[in-house]
Design an enzyme around this catalytic site. Sequence first.
Site, short mmCIF file in Angstrom:
data_model
loop_
_atom_site.label_atom_id
_atom_site.label_comp_id
_atom_site.label_asym_id
_atom_site.label_seq_id
_atom_site.Cartn_x
_atom_site.Cartn_y
_atom_site.Cartn_z
N ASN A 7 0.97 -1.24 0.07
CA ASN A 7 0.18 -0.04 -0.07
C ASN A 7 0.89 1.21 -0.04
O ASN A 7 1.63 1.62 1.04
CB ASN A 7 -0.89 0.00 1.18
CG ASN A 7 -1.97 1.08 1.21
OD1 ASN A 7 -1.85 1.94 0.46
ND2 ASN A 7 -2.55 1.07 2.43
N ARG A 91 -2.73 -2.10 -3.22
CA ARG A 91 -3.93 -1.08 -3.01
C ARG A 91 -3.76 -0.02 -4.10
O ARG A 91 -2.63 0.55 -4.18
CB ARG A 91 -3.78 -0.44 -1.69
CG ARG A 91 -4.89 0.47 -1.49
CD ARG A 91 -4.75 0.98 0.00
NE ARG A 91 -6.15 1.97 -0.06
CZ ARG A 91 -5.90 3.19 0.83
NH1 ARG A 91 -4.75 3.57 1.18
NH2 ARG A 91 -7.09 4.01 0.58
N HIS A 180 -12.56 3.50 0.15
CA HIS A 180 -12.64 2.80 1.53
C HIS A 180 -13.28 1.41 0.90
O HIS A 180 -13.90 0.63 1.82
CB HIS A 180 -13.21 3.37 2.65
CG HIS A 180 -12.53 4.40 3.04
ND1 HIS A 180 -13.18 5.30 3.80
CD2 HIS A 180 -11.24 4.46 3.38
CE1 HIS A 180 -12.16 6.24 4.20
NE2 HIS A 180 -10.86 5.97 3.95
N ARG A 241 -10.13 16.79 6.44
CA ARG A 241 -10.88 17.11 5.54
C ARG A 241 -12.11 17.45 6.04
O ARG A 241 -13.09 17.11 6.73
CB ARG A 241 -11.08 16.00 4.51
CG ARG A 241 -9.70 15.53 4.02
CD ARG A 241 -10.26 14.34 2.80
NE ARG A 241 -8.87 13.69 2.64
CZ ARG A 241 -8.84 12.39 2.73
NH1 ARG A 241 -10.01 11.54 3.29
NH2 ARG A 241 -7.76 11.57 2.50
N GLU A 384 -8.07 -4.64 5.68
CA GLU A 384 -7.83 -4.10 4.21
C GLU A 384 -7.04 -5.00 3.38
O GLU A 384 -7.06 -5.53 2.54
CB GLU A 384 -7.56 -2.56 3.91
CG GLU A 384 -8.87 -1.83 4.29
CD GLU A 384 -8.69 -0.28 4.29
OE1 GLU A 384 -8.83 0.40 3.42
OE2 GLU A 384 -8.29 0.16 5.44
#
Length: 409
Positions: A7, A91, A180, A241, A384
């Site tokens: 990743n 990923r 996600h 964010r 993940e």
Amino acid sequence: MKVFVLNCGSSSLKYQLINMKNEKVIAKGLVEKIGENISYLNYKTEANNEIEIEEKISDHNQAIEMVLEILQNKEYGVLENMDEINIVGHRVVHGGEKFSGSVLIDEEVIKALKENIKLAPLHNPANIMGIEVSRKLMPNTPDVGIFDTAFHQSMPKKSYLYAVPYKWYEENGVRRYGFHGTSHKYVSERGAKLLGRDYKDLKIISCHLGNGASITAIEAGKVIDTSMGLTPLDGLVMGTRSGDLDTGIIPYIMKERNMNIEEIDQALNKESGVLGISGVSNDFRDIGEAAEAGNKRAKLALDIFCRRVKKYIGSYAALLGRVDLLIFTAGIGENAINVRKKITSNMDCFGIEIDNNKNNCRGKEIKISSDNSKVDVYVIPTNEELVIAREAKNVVEDHVKNIIKELIG
Ligand code: ADP
């Protein structure tokens, strides 16, 4: 079979080596601050060997080379040689509309990924770099791309289109993609298993609350709606964010504060969210402590974050018409007891009620709803890397099966 999961971020990479026989992690770690004066490499094995290296690591090529060397180290390594890595699973953040599932990577795929850079300029270049380095260092090992956006490609058009000129969608790819996806897929499938029910019969709301946060409504295994959009800036309030915003604020504040596009982008992505409101931190542990110590803006940040999640749960419940399962996952969802409590308070009208004793736990797979709750509420730690490894294995196995089929005719 061993799958190496990579990743890559712009200045970091996370990795895991997973044994697919028992799905156990053989070794894992991360490299941070790649390209800076001092970088950090961390490596941990199943047998609890741990290594920390602090030195300059110039680029992803050097970082991956170092990780591969450590994996084969005579003393604390876990591999005799690199050929023991059967597949590399990468990923990839943005697959655009082209990728609704995981793919075996070849030149064509890399070309398509490069075309998607404009959709995810902060993430895709690093993901592509990881793929290119892996292909160079392990030329005989298949690489598979697993996309954050893929699970959300099942979303209907009425959910993914923004009410903007239609040609923005047709000519510029402006639509909701969602992110996600591997996490929402993993926890929702896992949730169905925990309930002992068929995934296809369930209506699920999955809350991935980490530094980046998103929420997804899932019906019969398909995404009905999700909060992140064309970019990961949409939806929930996050660490740094803003999430949903009156877009009129952008031209207004650009004029008022004499800001350019890069500055407003930086402010909304890196200086907003709970950090922007609290002025304390983007980390919920720091904000929680500050709020308890009486910092009003820290408390406000927590309130605003939870309120936004609550609003989304309510609106997704309306879209789904019934909710069977509500899931909390990722750093905040798995650990922040007060956040889960605040989000689910006063939601009995939706049949959601949690048991405060059961909710008093961190980082474990557990049912936290009360016996009276109509909706089952679970904390399910996300994984993940495991989804990426499973997908990578499936893609390669399917590919081999197809080759054999073609050979046999
Ligand atoms: P990402 O993958 O987006 O970086 P994570 O899923 O790792 O995010 O979540 C990181 C966040 O989880 C941290 O910024 C912190 O706010 C929160 N977190 C982690 N542990 C705890 C804890 N014990 N209590 C409250 N919040 C926590």
